[in-house]
Design a protein around this motif. Structure first.
Motif, PDB file in Angstrom:
ATOM      1  N   THR A 178      10.729   1.286   3.474  1.00  0.00           N
ATOM      2  CA  THR A 178      11.081   0.277   2.490  1.00  0.00           C
ATOM      3  C   THR A 178      10.405   0.705   1.198  1.00  0.00           C
ATOM      4  OG1 THR A 178      11.148  -1.459   4.171  1.00  0.00           O
ATOM      5  CG2 THR A 178      10.923  -2.177   1.884  1.00  0.00           C
ATOM      6  N   PRO A 179      11.181   1.106   0.186  1.00  0.00           N
ATOM      7  CA  PRO A 179      10.526   1.597  -1.030  1.00  0.00           C
ATOM      8  C   PRO A 179       9.666   0.500  -1.660  1.00  0.00           C
ATOM      9  CG  PRO A 179      12.887   2.040  -1.067  1.00  0.00           C
ATOM     10  CD  PRO A 179      12.643   1.105   0.075  1.00  0.00           C
ATOM     11  N   THR A 216       8.015  -6.496  19.005  1.00  0.00           N
ATOM     12  CA  THR A 216       8.142  -6.966  17.630  1.00  0.00           C
ATOM     13  C   THR A 216       9.373  -6.296  17.023  1.00  0.00           C
ATOM     14  OG1 THR A 216       5.735  -7.095  17.449  1.00  0.00           O
ATOM     15  CG2 THR A 216       6.973  -7.158  15.392  1.00  0.00           C
ATOM     16  N   ILE A 217      10.222  -7.110  16.379  1.00  0.00           N
ATOM     17  CA  ILE A 217      11.384  -6.574  15.659  1.00  0.00           C
ATOM     18  C   ILE A 217      11.049  -6.578  14.174  1.00  0.00           C
ATOM     19  CG2 ILE A 217      13.819  -6.929  15.054  1.00  0.00           C
ATOM     20  CD1 ILE A 217      14.195  -8.453  17.634  1.00  0.00           C
ATOM     21  N   VAL A 218      11.285  -5.457  13.508  1.00  0.00           N
ATOM     22  CA  VAL A 218      11.100  -5.412  12.060  1.00  0.00           C
ATOM     23  C   VAL A 218      12.465  -5.204  11.408  1.00  0.00           C
ATOM     24  CG1 VAL A 218       9.989  -4.247  10.124  1.00  0.00           C
ATOM     25  CG2 VAL A 218       8.759  -4.486  12.299  1.00  0.00           C
ATOM     26  N   VAL A 219      12.886  -6.195  10.630  1.00  0.00           N
ATOM     27  CA  VAL A 219      14.179  -6.148   9.948  1.00  0.00           C
ATOM     28  C   VAL A 219      13.939  -5.688   8.516  1.00  0.00           C
ATOM     29  CG1 VAL A 219      16.209  -7.467   9.246  1.00  0.00           C
ATOM     30  CG2 VAL A 219      15.008  -8.044  11.382  1.00  0.00           C
ATOM     31  N   GLY A 220      14.614  -4.616   8.117  1.00  0.00           N
ATOM     32  CA  GLY A 220      14.431  -4.076   6.778  1.00  0.00           C
ATOM     33  C   GLY A 220      15.090  -4.923   5.707  1.00  0.00           C
ATOM     34  N   THR A 221      14.852  -4.527   4.457  1.00  0.00           N
ATOM     35  CA  THR A 221      15.465  -5.186   3.307  1.00  0.00           C
ATOM     36  C   THR A 221      16.732  -4.408   2.912  1.00  0.00           C
ATOM     37  OG1 THR A 221      14.389  -3.834   1.606  1.00  0.00           O
ATOM     38  CG2 THR A 221      13.117  -5.661   2.528  1.00  0.00           C
ATOM     39  N   ASP A 222      17.362  -4.849   1.828  1.00  0.00           N
ATOM     40  CA  ASP A 222      18.543  -4.149   1.306  1.00  0.00           C
ATOM     41  C   ASP A 222      18.229  -2.699   0.954  1.00  0.00           C
ATOM     42  OD1 ASP A 222      20.051  -6.380   1.493  1.00  0.00           O
ATOM     43  OD2 ASP A 222      20.218  -6.760  -0.662  1.00  0.00           O
ATOM     44  N   GLU A 223      16.959  -2.434   0.626  1.00  0.00           N
ATOM     45  CA  GLU A 223      16.587  -1.094   0.153  1.00  0.00           C
ATOM     46  C   GLU A 223      16.018  -0.209   1.256  1.00  0.00           C
ATOM     47  OE1 GLU A 223      13.947  -2.077  -3.181  1.00  0.00           O
ATOM     48  OE2 GLU A 223      15.586  -1.389  -4.447  1.00  0.00           O
ATOM     49  N   SER A 249       2.999  -2.441  14.844  1.00  0.00           N
ATOM     50  CA  SER A 249       4.384  -2.032  15.097  1.00  0.00           C
ATOM     51  C   SER A 249       4.952  -1.297  13.889  1.00  0.00           C
ATOM     52  CB  SER A 249       5.247  -3.256  15.411  1.00  0.00           C
ATOM     53  OG  SER A 249       4.781  -3.894  16.583  1.00  0.00           O
ATOM     54  N   ALA A 250       4.716  -1.839  12.694  1.00  0.00           N
ATOM     55  CA  ALA A 250       5.229  -1.200  11.479  1.00  0.00           C
ATOM     56  C   ALA A 250       4.689   0.220  11.358  1.00  0.00           C
ATOM     57  CB  ALA A 250       4.856  -2.030  10.250  1.00  0.00           C
ATOM     58  N   ALA A 251       3.433   0.417  11.752  1.00  0.00           N
ATOM     59  CA  ALA A 251       2.824   1.750  11.667  1.00  0.00           C
ATOM     60  C   ALA A 251       3.613   2.754  12.504  1.00  0.00           C
ATOM     61  CB  ALA A 251       1.367   1.690  12.151  1.00  0.00           C
ATOM     62  N   ARG A 252       4.114   2.327  13.659  1.00  0.00           N
ATOM     63  CA  ARG A 252       4.871   3.224  14.531  1.00  0.00           C
ATOM     64  C   ARG A 252       6.254   3.526  13.960  1.00  0.00           C
ATOM     65  NH1 ARG A 252       1.695   5.980  16.681  1.00  0.00           N
ATOM     66  NH2 ARG A 252       3.126   6.559  18.349  1.00  0.00           N
ATOM     67  N   LEU A 253       6.733   2.636  13.083  1.00  0.00           N
ATOM     68  CA  LEU A 253       8.078   2.794  12.512  1.00  0.00           C
ATOM     69  C   LEU A 253       8.056   3.537  11.182  1.00  0.00           C
ATOM     70  CD1 LEU A 253       9.313  -0.841  13.223  1.00  0.00           C
ATOM     71  CD2 LEU A 253      10.110   1.234  14.403  1.00  0.00           C
ATOM     72  N   GLY A 254       6.888   3.694  10.579  1.00  0.00           N
ATOM     73  CA  GLY A 254       6.794   4.321   9.273  1.00  0.00           C
ATOM     74  C   GLY A 254       6.219   3.342   8.279  1.00  0.00           C
ATOM     75  N   ALA A 255       7.040   2.903   7.333  1.00  0.00           N
ATOM     76  CA  ALA A 255       6.550   2.000   6.295  1.00  0.00           C
ATOM     77  C   ALA A 255       7.612   0.954   5.957  1.00  0.00           C
ATOM     78  CB  ALA A 255       6.146   2.796   5.069  1.00  0.00           C
ATOM     79  N   ALA A 295       0.836  -1.191   0.000  1.00  0.00           N
ATOM     80  CA  ALA A 295       0.000   0.000   0.000  1.00  0.00           C
ATOM     81  C   ALA A 295       0.868   1.236   0.000  1.00  0.00           C
ATOM     82  CB  ALA A 295      -0.939  -0.027   1.196  1.00  0.00           C
ATOM     83  N   LEU A 296       0.244   2.398   0.241  1.00  0.00           N
ATOM     84  CA  LEU A 296       0.899   3.673  -0.032  1.00  0.00           C
ATOM     85  C   LEU A 296       1.634   4.277   1.166  1.00  0.00           C
ATOM     86  CD1 LEU A 296      -1.752   5.236  -2.421  1.00  0.00           C
ATOM     87  CD2 LEU A 296       0.330   3.968  -2.985  1.00  0.00           C
ATOM     88  N   GLY A 297       1.698   3.557   2.298  1.00  0.00           N
ATOM     89  CA  GLY A 297       2.412   4.083   3.462  1.00  0.00           C
ATOM     90  C   GLY A 297       3.840   4.485   3.133  1.00  0.00           C
ATOM     91  N   GLY A 298       4.514   3.654   2.343  1.00  0.00           N
ATOM     92  CA  GLY A 298       5.906   3.941   1.996  1.00  0.00           C
ATOM     93  C   GLY A 298       6.033   5.046   0.960  1.00  0.00           C
ATOM     94  N   LEU A 299       5.138   5.016  -0.029  1.00  0.00           N
ATOM     95  CA  LEU A 299       5.215   6.029  -1.084  1.00  0.00           C
ATOM     96  C   LEU A 299       4.983   7.427  -0.500  1.00  0.00           C
ATOM     97  CD1 LEU A 299       5.651   6.518  -4.093  1.00  0.00           C
ATOM     98  CD2 LEU A 299       3.191   6.213  -4.438  1.00  0.00           C
TER      99      LEU A 299
END
Lengths: 277, 277
Positions: B267-268, B250-257, B143-149, A110-114
């Motif tokens: 995360t784009p 909850t731990i959220v591990v990002g991707t390479d991007e 949790s993701a909502a609190r961190l952004g996207a 969804a658009l949270g990241g965009l």
């Protein structure tokens, strides 16, 4: 595209907002789409903001009372995600309080990241806009609810859309998770020009999972046009022409332990190995 | 364990229920825990049922008005999941309408599946009880909502609890997904007697992802005791003693991007490869 009057860009200031105010931008997930599937916080947020921006299909799912309470509602069609998000961001930079609505959760395809990417691209400081995400129930969970309990252990969500991800990445991810007994929720599973990747996904899954592995398809979970189908992984490749399977459906692929009871999918959580009941 | 009066097992029938009635059993996800995080449907369901059953911590999170409206509230402590679920199922088989409540979503490391397993074990027909799942916002999304996207593309949820899954399975799943650029939400990440698997998980992730990969930890998303921490994957192994990290985080591990902008993880989604904004 529809726009109601009292656009803040005209400079009118019906809410006594001054140009020094920091704008507010909330990415709001409305869940499966029916008004009862929204969280109380999502509803309260949509009641509080000045402007609501979203894809017209999601805007149509909102109760009229919410839309009537907004000063301005800006709805655009499919494929205008970037233009819509830019519009929401620029309104917030101009000082308005804006909700960008979408179905499911703003963090799930969804658009949270965009929103954050566009905000960053505008060259403003992160604090220039009060940004918030109001989470919602993702389609994987609203679909799983209609199927019973297929996702109660480790799970993966994979989209078969190769619009923003390469087909090679999608196939590689499917190959990685298929042998690992994750339950798999597949988003954007089928459209006529995505038939080849759907067939490839079925083949990859069938290399690692038995043909009698339970699979559930849910279309429009909780909405008026809801359709649910239980089948086996062996039957999945034939489903391309079924009405239940389109880009808005979710496929849930069970694990080695998933079974059907009545019209329900059950993925055991593991308690049965430790407890008598 | 607390039990209010008017238990249906006593045979009293204050609601004019007859013994021929089919019981109702609803697994209700209340989302992150604060009353506004609940869906409208979850709230309406809890208002409508005769009995509410749940873990005492979740029961305590419910508004008093909901608890007062129920004829009976049955709360048990940690570790009593099976006993609690059996109680809810048996009340429904006896003809009551019962909500089994849990935080997050009933399909995410929760009791949605155990309800069906216990129901099946009782030897009744699937239609003997009107069973339903009311989905809620999972911890990964709140949790993701609190961190952004951080989770907007393909994502995985993995629990580090080896209570119901073997440690070998957990490690094998981490090894499978770490190289594939999934965002990873880790549930039940740390307790003193789970320190070894936490360290092992960090090592597996660091074999495949750069030490500067963004990581977010959220404790009690949206609740009064919320804590959020942004760090790098390279710093994660040292976090075992941090107050923010316990079994409810909850731990959220990002991707390479994935990148950090302000105090947000992004995360784009991939739009930047196709569009100018």
């Amino acid at each position: 595209m529809t726009e109601r009057p009292s656009d803040p860009e005209t400079g009118t200031d019906e809410t006594n907002r001054t140009t020094a105010d920091v704008g507010r931008l909330v990415a709001v997930g409305i869940g499966p789409g029916h008004p009862e599937g929204m969280t109380v916080r999502a509803r309260e947020t949509l009641q509080a903001v000045e402007q609501i921006v979203g894809y017209e299909t999601y805007i149509d799912l909102l109760p009229d009372a919410l839309l009537d309470a907004a000063e301005s509602v800006y709805a655009t069609g499919m494929g205008s995600e970037v233009e819509r998000t830019e519009s929401a961001v620029d309104r917030a930079i101009d000082g308005a309080s804006v909700a960008l609505v979408g179905s499911g959760d703003p963090n799930v395809y969804a658009l949270g990241g965009l929103v954050l990417e566009v905000l960053e691209s505008r060259g403003v400081a992160p604090a220039a806009v009060d940004f918030e995400v109001v989470p919602g129930v993702p389609a994987a969970q609203s679909s799983a609810a209609r199927l019973g309990a297929p996702l109660v252990n480790d799970a993966v969500t994979i989209s078969l859309s190769d619009h923003l991800t390469t087909r090679e990445e999608i196939e590689s991810r499917l190959r990685a998770v298929a042998p690992e007994d994750f339950a798999i929720a597949i988003y954007n599973p089928w459209s006529p020009n995505r038939a080849a990747i759907f067939q490839q996904a079925c083949e990859i899954l069938l290399e690692h999972r038995a043909p009698d592995t339970p699979v559930g398809i849910v279309h429009g979970a909780g909405r008026a046009d809801e359709q649910t189908r239980l089948l086996t992984l062996g039957e999945l490749p034939e489903m391309g022409d079924a009405a239940v399977l389109d880009m808005t459906a979710t496929i849930v692929v069970g694990t080695d332990e998933t079974r059907i009871w009545g019209d329900r999918m059950i993925t055991p959580r593991g308690y049965e190995r430790k407890y008598d009941y």
